[in-house]
Design a protein around this motif. Structure first.
Motif, short mmCIF file in Angstrom:
data_model
loop_
_atom_site.label_atom_id
_atom_site.label_comp_id
_atom_site.label_asym_id
_atom_site.label_seq_id
_atom_site.Cartn_x
_atom_site.Cartn_y
_atom_site.Cartn_z
N SER A 72 24.30 -5.89 25.75
CA SER A 72 23.10 -5.07 25.53
C SER A 72 21.89 -5.61 26.27
O SER A 72 20.78 -5.13 26.08
N GLU A 110 23.39 2.55 22.82
CA GLU A 110 23.57 3.93 22.39
C GLU A 110 24.01 4.83 23.54
O GLU A 110 23.58 5.98 23.64
N ASN A 111 24.84 4.30 24.40
CA ASN A 111 25.29 5.09 25.56
C ASN A 111 26.66 5.70 25.31
O ASN A 111 27.47 5.80 26.22
N THR A 148 28.13 1.00 21.04
CA THR A 148 27.86 1.94 19.97
C THR A 148 26.46 1.71 19.44
O THR A 148 25.82 0.71 19.73
N TYR A 149 25.99 2.66 18.65
CA TYR A 149 24.63 2.55 18.13
C TYR A 149 24.49 1.37 17.20
O TYR A 149 23.41 0.88 16.95
N SER A 171 22.75 -1.39 18.87
CA SER A 171 21.36 -1.20 19.22
C SER A 171 20.45 -1.75 18.12
O SER A 171 19.33 -2.16 18.38
#
Ligand SMILES: *[C@@H]1O[C@H](CO)[C@@H](O)[C@H](O)[C@H]1NC(C)=O
Ligand SMILES: *[C@@H]1O[C@H](CO)[C@@H](O)[C@H](O)[C@H]1NC(C)=O
Length: 171
Positions: A114, A128-129, A163-164, A167
């Motif tokens: 990240s 969050e991609n 994944t979120y 994040s």
């Protein structure tokens, strides 16, 4: 996080040609699970700081793809369906194989994925991609418990999707 190993048919030169065939692209997908540190990923993860921004390049000693995947004997259980790419153009006609056995990395290792950005210096972190879940549209999802070997094919790229959940580490 999820690891995507994107393959194209051996008889086509590139992804553009592969997309023209209904069975031109195949993706092997592995979920990433938080566990102990996985030293087989050290070389790859250490290169991330050299490719923080779009357009940057890093060279890496070749390593066996198998060292980044769960042990061979754990690859016999998987799901398979016809889907599409998870990034634009979201091309359809991709044979997906999603393995039950996850790749294990430490939370510290995962968080380093990240630290790369979507674009230049001022762009946001690549989190969050993920592509939202798509409708089944009457497709069949197959499950196999039979043991199998990885098919020989060209490995195009390793795409690591966050994944979120990750994040939240950076908010
Ligand atoms: C690391 O790679 C070696 C050689 O491919 C393999 O035997 C070992 O199981 C791998 N370790 C992990 C944690 O995946
Ligand atoms: C990044 O943002 C700063 C402050 O908003 C601005 O001064 C700078 O020009 C921006 N840099 C780029 C490459 O866009």
């Amino acid at each position: 996080m999820e690891l995507h190993v994107v393959h194209i048919r051996e008889d086509v030169p590139d992804i553009t040609e592969a997309k023209k065939k209904p069975d031109g692209v195949a993706v092997l997908a592995f979920f990433i699970k938080v566990e102990e540190e996985n030293k087989n990923y050290t070389t790859l993860i250490n290169k991330l700081e050299n490719i923080k921004y779009k357009g940057q390049l890093a060279q890496m000693e070749p390593l066996p793809l198998s060292s980044l995947l769960p042990p061979k004997e754990d690859l016999g259980r998987y799901y398979r369906y016809e889907g599409s790419l998870t990034t634009p153009d979201c091309h359809e006609g991709v044979i997906w194989t999603v393995f039950e056995k996850p790749v294990e990395l430490s939370i510290s290792q995962i968080s380093q994925f990240s630290t790369v950005h979507f674009d230049g210096k001022n762009s946001t972190y690549m989190v969050e991609n993920f592509r939202p879940v798509q409708f089944l549209n009457e497709r069949k999802v197959y499950w196999s418990s039979a043991s199998t070997l990885l098919p020989p094919a060209k490995v195009l790229m390793l795409a690591l999707m966050l994944t979120y959940i990750l994040s939240s580490l950076f908010q």
